[in-house]
Design a protein around this motif. Structure first.
Motif, PDB file in Angstrom:
ATOM      1  N   ASP A 149       1.001  -6.547 -16.292  1.00  0.00           N
ATOM      2  CA  ASP A 149       1.199  -5.495 -15.287  1.00  0.00           C
ATOM      3  C   ASP A 149       2.610  -5.549 -14.698  1.00  0.00           C
ATOM      4  N   LEU A 150       3.225  -6.723 -14.770  1.00  0.00           N
ATOM      5  CA  LEU A 150       4.590  -6.852 -14.246  1.00  0.00           C
ATOM      6  C   LEU A 150       5.579  -6.039 -15.090  1.00  0.00           C
ATOM      7  N   LEU A 151       5.154  -5.714 -16.323  1.00  0.00           N
ATOM      8  CA  LEU A 151       6.046  -4.986 -17.227  1.00  0.00           C
ATOM      9  C   LEU A 151       5.937  -3.472 -17.030  1.00  0.00           C
ATOM     10  N   ASP A 152       5.012  -3.057 -16.167  1.00  0.00           N
ATOM     11  CA  ASP A 152       4.835  -1.620 -15.909  1.00  0.00           C
ATOM     12  C   ASP A 152       4.667  -1.436 -14.402  1.00  0.00           C
ATOM     13  N   GLU A 153       5.791  -1.120 -13.754  1.00  0.00           N
ATOM     14  CA  GLU A 153       5.816  -1.098 -12.290  1.00  0.00           C
ATOM     15  C   GLU A 153       4.753  -0.181 -11.689  1.00  0.00           C
ATOM     16  N   SER A 154       4.563   1.000 -12.290  1.00  0.00           N
ATOM     17  CA  SER A 154       3.640   1.934 -11.637  1.00  0.00           C
ATOM     18  C   SER A 154       2.200   1.428 -11.748  1.00  0.00           C
ATOM     19  N   ILE A 155       1.856   0.805 -12.877  1.00  0.00           N
ATOM     20  CA  ILE A 155       0.505   0.218 -13.016  1.00  0.00           C
ATOM     21  C   ILE A 155       0.321  -0.900 -12.002  1.00  0.00           C
ATOM     22  N   LEU A 156       1.324  -1.767 -11.895  1.00  0.00           N
ATOM     23  CA  LEU A 156       1.197  -2.887 -10.956  1.00  0.00           C
ATOM     24  C   LEU A 156       0.971  -2.363  -9.539  1.00  0.00           C
ATOM     25  N   ARG A 157       1.763  -1.383  -9.138  1.00  0.00           N
ATOM     26  CA  ARG A 157       1.631  -0.851  -7.769  1.00  0.00           C
ATOM     27  C   ARG A 157       0.238  -0.253  -7.547  1.00  0.00           C
ATOM     28  N   GLN A 158      -0.264   0.456  -8.559  1.00  0.00           N
ATOM     29  CA  GLN A 158      -1.613   1.033  -8.430  1.00  0.00           C
ATOM     30  C   GLN A 158      -2.661  -0.062  -8.286  1.00  0.00           C
ATOM     31  N   LYS A 159      -2.539  -1.099  -9.102  1.00  0.00           N
ATOM     32  CA  LYS A 159      -3.558  -2.168  -9.079  1.00  0.00           C
ATOM     33  C   LYS A 159      -3.526  -2.940  -7.764  1.00  0.00           C
ATOM     34  N   VAL A 160      -2.316  -3.180  -7.253  1.00  0.00           N
ATOM     35  CA  VAL A 160      -2.218  -3.889  -5.966  1.00  0.00           C
ATOM     36  C   VAL A 160      -2.854  -3.038  -4.873  1.00  0.00           C
ATOM     37  N   ALA A 161      -2.591  -1.722  -4.912  1.00  0.00           N
ATOM     38  CA  ALA A 161      -3.154  -0.834  -3.888  1.00  0.00           C
ATOM     39  C   ALA A 161      -4.681  -0.863  -3.936  1.00  0.00           C
ATOM     40  N   VAL A 162      -5.246  -0.819  -5.135  1.00  0.00           N
ATOM     41  CA  VAL A 162      -6.710  -0.838  -5.279  1.00  0.00           C
ATOM     42  C   VAL A 162      -7.271  -2.169  -4.748  1.00  0.00           C
ATOM     43  N   ALA A 163      -6.644  -3.270  -5.160  1.00  0.00           N
ATOM     44  CA  ALA A 163      -7.130  -4.590  -4.720  1.00  0.00           C
ATOM     45  C   ALA A 163      -7.050  -4.697  -3.199  1.00  0.00           C
ATOM     46  N   LEU A 164      -5.961  -4.199  -2.625  1.00  0.00           N
ATOM     47  CA  LEU A 164      -5.786  -4.366  -1.173  1.00  0.00           C
ATOM     48  C   LEU A 164      -6.713  -3.481  -0.347  1.00  0.00           C
ATOM     49  N   GLU A 165      -7.176  -2.373  -0.938  1.00  0.00           N
ATOM     50  CA  GLU A 165      -8.145  -1.550  -0.202  1.00  0.00           C
ATOM     51  C   GLU A 165      -9.336  -2.411   0.197  1.00  0.00           C
ATOM     52  N   GLN A 166      -9.804  -3.224  -0.744  1.00  0.00           N
ATOM     53  CA  GLN A 166     -10.933  -4.133  -0.458  1.00  0.00           C
ATOM     54  C   GLN A 166     -10.495  -5.320   0.377  1.00  0.00           C
ATOM     55  N   LYS A 167      -9.402  -5.950  -0.044  1.00  0.00           N
ATOM     56  CA  LYS A 167      -8.975  -7.203   0.614  1.00  0.00           C
ATOM     57  C   LYS A 167      -8.662  -6.982   2.082  1.00  0.00           C
ATOM     58  N   ASN A 168      -8.022  -5.850   2.377  1.00  0.00           N
ATOM     59  CA  ASN A 168      -7.642  -5.619   3.772  1.00  0.00           C
ATOM     60  C   ASN A 168      -8.872  -5.456   4.664  1.00  0.00           C
TER      61      ASN A 168
END
Ligand code: GDP
Ligand code: IMO
Ligand code: MG
Length: 427
Positions: A149-168
């Motif tokens: 995911d580090l090789l595709d910035e937009s995918i990484l940003r999407q995945k972090v956003a999804v994970a943080l919706e729950q984590k936050n």
């Protein structure tokens, strides 16, 4: 001898690092297949100590190419700190390969690891607090972040956003912590992208092709059988599969490619963190073992809980991992005891149990049954041939071999690389 696994047979810290280092100059690849920087592997070379947490110990050999398989969870900050520290000491680190499918430990995994432990209170696991469990939980929940995911910035940003919706939600509502910004977390991870890119590889293909060429691949286990999430003393375990079978799922090679499985066992028993330990010695005998053995954690510095050798633990590991050989470490630490007790069975509510019980309840009720073997007083740290060991020491080794049912092929008689007695070649 192409596929070789080194696996811990107790609760970790058996000396896997040193055993792997023994083989490093004979292998072409050395692969970590499970765990993360919860591991602590100390290798001593000519009096110089190296403490490795995430990288395989085989990185210290000049020949072996180090690899992090898909089964590993990677904290990028730790990875580059460790690489830079080794490079500063003259170790060649530029040949590292990292699986595109390995998962990342994000900063919020570390936070969640620590707050969960605090909330568990008396029931805490005693984790290393490195975020390993929460990273594997996200992998299984399909909201993990992977190296690729580090090789595709937009995918990484999407995945972090999804994970943080729950984590936050969890951090703010349950644990009373501030919410994290998806942009900040993504920026932090992406800052490593340029350094990671050249190291990323299709590790499964690379290793299978190497095996096809007849090259030797060493799979370096971290943790141990009794910390395995399936076979260990659950829930007091780590969140991965350190057992030998984990070498397949954690690197992408099939089981028929594994030729040898070398179990590492300490000549006595230790455990860090919470969880059942039927043979634990909480008296001055345990204290003496801790002091003579230097039993303080490589990762967290915590004192290790100590006890005598428990044949039931190692026998179960031998069976479940199909060990072909055993490497017995720290035999030198036992020098000077007139009698050395060994656990040969458990007494469980009046019943004699010769093998590890099936259930957690039985294990909690287990009391050790000891056999007392004759000790030796001669210093063995300079011995290099089995027949030069004191007769009582030889008998101790032979009895353990009998109890566990696996041949002991090597012995550790001191922390240094050359302080070994090889009974037969491991490779
Ligand atoms: P690992 O996690 O299995 O790699 O083991 P650790 O490195 O956490 O702990 C083992 C400790 O024992 C390290 O400090 C090693 O340097 C040390 N060690 C390994 N083998 C021997 C041995 O045969 N004798 C002695 N005295 N120390 C050893
Ligand atoms: P090496 O590779 C000993 C233990 C922790 C805790 C439990 C879960 O050096 O043998 P985690 O942070 O993994 O979620 O903690 O597992 N543990 C180890 N104990 N040696 C290790 O690694 C360990 N790695 C994890 O103490 O009880
Ligand atoms: Mg260790």
């Amino acid at each position: 001898m192409p596929g070789v696994v080194v696996v811990g047979t107790q609760w970790g810290d058996e000396g896997k690092g040193k055993a792997t280092d023994q083989l490093g100059d004979k292998v072409d690849f050395v692969v970590r297949y499970s765990g993360g920087n919860n591991a602590g592997h100390t290798v001593q070379v000519g009096g110089e100590r190296y403490a490795l947490h995430l990288l395989p110990s085989g990185i210290l050999s000049r020949r072996a190419r180090p690899v992090l398989g898909n089964g590993v969870v990677i904290d990028l900050e730790v990875l580059f700190e460790e690489l830079d520290a080794l490079a500063a000491r003259g170790v060649a680190v530029d040949r590292l390969l990292i699986s595109a499918n390995a998962h990342l430990i994000a900063p919020y995994h570390r936070t969640i690891d620590r707050v969960t432990e605090r909330f568990l209170g008396k029931r805490r696991i005693g984790t290393t607090g490195r975020g390993v469990g929460p990273a594997y939980a996200d992998k299984a929940s399909r909201i993990g972040l992977r190296v690729q995911d580090l090789l595709d910035e937009s995918i990484l940003r999407q995945k972090v956003a999804v994970a943080l919706e729950q984590k936050n939600q969890l951090l703010v509502r349950v644990y009373n912590r501030p919410a994290l910004s998806a942009d900040e977390v993504s920026d932090h991870l992406l800052a490593y992208a340029d350094r990671v890119r050249p190291l990323v590889a299709d590790v499964s293909r690379v290793l299978n092709e190497a095996l096809d060429r007849g090259q030797t691949v060493l799979f370096e286990g971290a943790q141990a059988h009794h910390l395995d999430v399936d076979f260990g003393t659950y829930p007091y375990v780590t969140s991965s599969n350190p057992i030998a079978a984990g070498a397949c799922t954690g690197s992408g090679v099939g089981p028929t490619r594994l030729d040898r499985v070398i179990g590492i066992a300490k000549a006595y028993t230790t455990r860090v963190g919470e969880g059942p330990f039927p043979g634990e010695l909480t008296d001055e005998t345990g204290q003496r073992l801790r002091e003579t053995g230097g039993e303080y954690g490589t990762t967290t510095g915590r004192p290790r809980r100590c006890g005598w050798f428990d044949a039931l633990l190692v026998e179960q590991a031998a069976t479940c991992n199909a060990l072909t050989d055993l490497f017995l470490t720290k035999l030198d630490v036992l020098t000077g005891w007139p009698k050395i007790p060994v656990i040969v069975a458990y007494d469980i509510d009046g019943r004699r149990c010769p093998v590890m019980p099936m259930t957690q309840t039985e294990l909690h009720h287990a009391k050790p049954v000891y056999e007392h073997l004759e000790g030796w007083s001669e210093d063995i740290s300079g011995v290099r041939r089995f027949e030069d060991l004191p007769p009582a020491c030889q008998r101790y080794v032979r009895r353990l071999e009998e109890l566990v049912g696996v041949r002991i092929s090597g012995l550790g008689v001191g922390p240094d690389r050359d302080q070994v007695v090889m009974v037969r070649p491991l490779l």
